[in-house]
Design an enzyme around this catalytic site. Sequence first.
Site, PDB file in Angstrom:
ATOM      1  CB  ILE B 123      29.785   3.732  62.375  1.00 31.65           C
ATOM      2  CG1 ILE B 123      29.795   4.771  61.236  1.00 31.65           C
ATOM      3  CG2 ILE B 123      29.012   2.481  61.981  1.00 31.65           C
ATOM      4  CD1 ILE B 123      30.535   4.309  59.993  1.00 31.65           C
ATOM      5  CG  ASP B 124      27.012   3.793  67.965  1.00 33.01           C
ATOM      6  OD1 ASP B 124      28.225   4.026  68.095  1.00 33.01           O
ATOM      7  OD2 ASP B 124      26.114   4.561  68.385  1.00 33.01           O
ATOM      8  CE1 TYR B 125      31.702  -1.779  64.751  1.00 33.88           C
ATOM      9  CE2 TYR B 125      30.977  -4.071  64.633  1.00 33.88           C
ATOM     10  CZ  TYR B 125      31.971  -3.132  64.852  1.00 33.88           C
ATOM     11  OH  TYR B 125      33.226  -3.545  65.202  1.00 33.88           O
TER      12      TYR B 125
END
Lengths: 395, 248
Positions: B123-125
Amino acid sequence: MKSYNEEALKNDPKANFGRPYKQCTISVMDTIADPDITFDEKGVSNYYKEFKKAKEQNVFNGEKGKQKLVDLVNQIKSKGKNKKYDCITGVSGGVDSTYVALKAKELGLRPLIVHFDNGWNSETANKNIENIIKNTGFDLYTLVVDWNEFRDLQRAYFKANVVDIEALTDHAIICTLYKLAIEHNIEFILSGANVVTEQILPRHWIWGKTDGKNIQAIHQEYGEVKLKTFPTYSAFKFELFKKRKGLRSVRILDYMEYNKKQAKSEIQEKLGWKDYGGKHFESVFTRFYQGYILPVKFGIDKRKAHLSTLIFDGQLTKEYALEQLQLPIYDPDLMREDYEFVRKKLGFSEEEFMNYFKAPRVEHSSFEHDKRNIWENYPLFKVVKPLWKIIKKVK
Amino acid sequence: MPVLLIRNDGLVKSVQFKKHKYVGDPINAVKIFNEKEVDEIIILDIDASAKKEAPNFKLVEKICGESFMPLAYGGGVKTLEDAQKLLYNGAEKIVLNTSLLEQPKVIESIAKQFGNQSVVASIDYRTSLFGKPKVYGFNGSKKTKWTALELAKKAADYGAGEIMLNAIDRDGTYKGYDLETLKTVSSSVDVPVIACGGASGLEDFEEAIKHGAGAVAAGSMFVFQRPHQAVLISYPNSVELNKLNEKL
């Protein structure tokens, strides 16, 4: 897998360049190693005299060396005043370059450390460089050449069957040092080159490291990938840099007692340096090149030169050197492992690679190369040289 | 563990998912990490999904031929068959990012077939102006409706065995991990969370683990030497790592 058999080569006139086998009486240089070797009436090779002469002219031990080194260091410091770096030096993780970095630290110099990553670094080399940086506090700059390009260049050199595959790396390092020196306004390049451990280097084994033209010519003929990041300069440009920017290379190891064994233990103790066995075995390719390609394809066992230089300098005996030569150049298991690793990494099929080791040597000079040194190539010009110099001065 | 990014068969390292710098040949880098006895390595092909390409099976095979470390591979995995082929070629885990957003059912099928431990949801945030960790897709180029926590929960529900939490804002900055988000997510899901983005030293690892990370990942720290961002692969030695373990 072909292997190197010195005994068989001794009896093969071709391997001795048409002469009967002969070994220097003092050292271990011989007719297999070098077609240009000559012997005097006592059977001593030309290398002995060359070594003595080089040592006499370029090496300064004791008080004289100390004084010379102090003068040089002062000069470097004063010219480098108010600059971020007063000199620049390349590191490979090997003994010579590591020792130079250590000495630079002890002498109070402020070098920019440069490393060239050609995709073949060993873990040991990496660790050694990390330890240099950690323990000296010097800044590091790495040139990472695009692996696709570098592989293509190396493949071209294999296909061309020329001897000095390492010229690619050496050339790129020199170019990078020059380029960075100019960028950071640095005048002095600290070199790890030295007389006492590496004076002997037969011409037959190498090609000029500043000859960018030769690299381009060989790549033109056999390369497939366009070169974008690989640095090349012509020999002419190097001269220009030296003249215009006052760049110069200084060999500090020639100004001190440089003893390999002692140097090794010193860098082990002070920098946590790790031995990788064998000179220049810091890169997997270099290890395979010196340990397998050179002996098997070109009949060159580089240890002969290293050992002979150390014999000439009185650092070891001929008996010891002969014993050393009896040992395999490097661990046979590791060699087999490297053989496959190198083959795959360069993208050769098993057959292509096998054929490479059977194919005859081709000279670098059969490709376009730097012919700037016309005074040597055409003796007639020697007569004109003094005149030319006068003309230049007048201009 | 090191996270290595692949683009056009070369290794690159980014700063905040931009300014990619070429750092060398992936095979050699893996060989060096392997000799340094790294426990596990993550390799992400950052172009595969954007270019709609299949995973680079050959590269995985080559890499696994050179290393004994467990490898987690991500980039372009869209189907169960992709995952199967990668695992057969020697990968130990499959990392999914784009598929997690577009077709999370794939996670379920891989997890069912090969076990939860073989799936890592990545997950990239970015942290929004209001402090909310917003998930971005396609290398951080496209904002989604999800928050990191929501998506992490969903990934775990679908059967992901681990969640890799990558703070885009911190990538390549050496500012330390985003401990706040790490804590929120790790305390709300049952699976281990891998912290990624911003590490500069062992202290950061310590902090991350204290804040609930199951594992810690880093890129720049393992491939660069400052101040010139000189490429040089390094990895803490066993003594340093043992010391860290004792503290925790």
